[in-house]
Write a protein that holds these residues in place. Structure first.
Motif, PDB file in Angstrom:
ATOM      1  N   ARG A   1       0.830  -1.205   0.000  1.00  0.00           N
ATOM      2  CA  ARG A   1       0.000   0.000   0.000  1.00  0.00           C
ATOM      3  C   ARG A   1       0.862   1.251   0.000  1.00  0.00           C
ATOM      4  O   ARG A   1       0.552   2.241  -0.689  1.00  0.00           O
ATOM      5  CB  ARG A   1      -0.920  -0.017   1.215  1.00  0.00           C
ATOM      6  N   ASN A   2       1.974   1.214   0.746  1.00  0.00           N
ATOM      7  CA  ASN A   2       2.882   2.364   0.773  1.00  0.00           C
ATOM      8  C   ASN A   2       3.553   2.595  -0.569  1.00  0.00           C
ATOM      9  O   ASN A   2       4.029   3.706  -0.853  1.00  0.00           O
ATOM     10  CB  ASN A   2       3.944   2.169   1.865  1.00  0.00           C
ATOM     11  N   LEU A   3       3.623   1.549  -1.386  1.00  0.00           N
ATOM     12  CA  LEU A   3       4.180   1.680  -2.730  1.00  0.00           C
ATOM     13  C   LEU A   3       3.131   2.127  -3.738  1.00  0.00           C
ATOM     14  O   LEU A   3       3.413   2.229  -4.930  1.00  0.00           O
ATOM     15  CB  LEU A   3       4.795   0.348  -3.165  1.00  0.00           C
ATOM     16  N   GLY A   4       1.907   2.382  -3.274  1.00  0.00           N
ATOM     17  CA  GLY A   4       0.874   2.895  -4.155  1.00  0.00           C
ATOM     18  C   GLY A   4      -0.093   1.867  -4.679  1.00  0.00           C
ATOM     19  O   GLY A   4      -0.987   2.207  -5.472  1.00  0.00           O
ATOM     20  N   GLU A   5       0.042   0.599  -4.276  1.00  0.00           N
ATOM     21  CA  GLU A   5      -0.882  -0.416  -4.759  1.00  0.00           C
ATOM     22  C   GLU A   5      -2.216  -0.303  -4.019  1.00  0.00           C
ATOM     23  O   GLU A   5      -2.283   0.117  -2.856  1.00  0.00           O
ATOM     24  CB  GLU A   5      -0.286  -1.819  -4.545  1.00  0.00           C
ATOM     25  N   ASP A   6      -3.262  -0.692  -4.690  1.00  0.00           N
ATOM     26  CA  ASP A   6      -4.600  -0.674  -4.093  1.00  0.00           C
ATOM     27  C   ASP A   6      -4.796  -1.985  -3.341  1.00  0.00           C
ATOM     28  O   ASP A   6      -5.239  -2.992  -3.904  1.00  0.00           O
ATOM     29  CB  ASP A   6      -5.660  -0.500  -5.180  1.00  0.00           C
TER      30      ASP A   6
END
Length: 220
Positions: free
Chosen positions: A98-103
């Motif tokens: 999530r911190n890497l931008g994944e949903d």
């Protein structure tokens, strides 16, 4: 339980690489991993030192070998928190993604299930009433043990004959203490094994001494 952590006496790993002037922590994250693991043991997760070692032994073999010393510590800390239901399985991976931008939907935190932690500052030595079953100079043989849970009897020394060279103070049995099945304190013996008994007739001649719990041994 035979685990990747039981590497002693096995072949094909090559010589040990000993760095010169090695600092306590090569990188800042290693120091943080050390601190996180120490804080996790005990009052946060309710786990003890033997449970931490058991967690190390349950890591995936690839992670154990690839992630390095303090990487293993961090993985074991996560496993202890998962065991105690402080973390949900997969929660750390989900947060990282999530911190890497994944949903990613993070799993819900479960209801904590911490063991009844007791401080270990008193140490692991104990007094036992029964006399030692073996005497110095006695011939013994290690048992062929493959328990489902943890054991401190190294795989390479099982089913081997040796001689008791010393009787040590009684000690909490890590095998049961790690999984909260009691301390089961028992006598500990230093046993000498000929190198040829462990690794065959072509081994360099010497005697290897190993401290072993009474329940690991039987008369020769």
């Amino acid at each position: 339980m035979d685990s990747i952590a039981d590497m002693g006496g096995t072949h094909a790993w090559g010589p040990a690489q000993v760095p010169t002037d090695e600092p306590p922590f090569a990188e800042p994250w290693e120091g943080r991993s050390f601190a996180i693991t120490v804080l996790t043991m005990g009052r946060i997760s309710g786990r003890n030192l033997d449970a931490f070692r058991h967690a190390l032994g349950r890591l995936h073999p690839v992670d154990y070998l690839v992630d390095g010393y303090y990487g293993r510590w961090l993985n074991a800390a996560e496993l202890m928190l998962t065991d105690s239901h402080i973390l949900a399985p997969g929660a750390v991976d989900a947060r990282a993604r999530r911190n890497l931008g994944e949903d990613v939907t993070e799993p819900a935190f479960p209801e904590p299930d911490r063991p009844d932690y007791k401080p270990t500052a008193a140490g692991s030595l104990r007094e036992v009433e029964q006399a030692p079953a073996f005497a110095v100079g006695g011939a013994v043989r290690t048992k062929d043990m493959h328990p489902e849970g943890p054991t401190k009897l190294p795989a390479y020394v099982r089913r081997r004959s040796g001689t008791v060279t010393a009787i040590r103070p009684a000690h909490v049995l890590p095998d049961t203490h790690a999984v909260f099945e009691g301390e089961n304190a028992q006598h500990v013996y230093t046993v000498g094994f000929a190198s040829t008994e462990l690794w065959g007739p072509d081994a360099e001649p010497f005697t290897l001494h190993i401290d072993l719990f009474e329940s690991y041994l039987e008369p020769q």
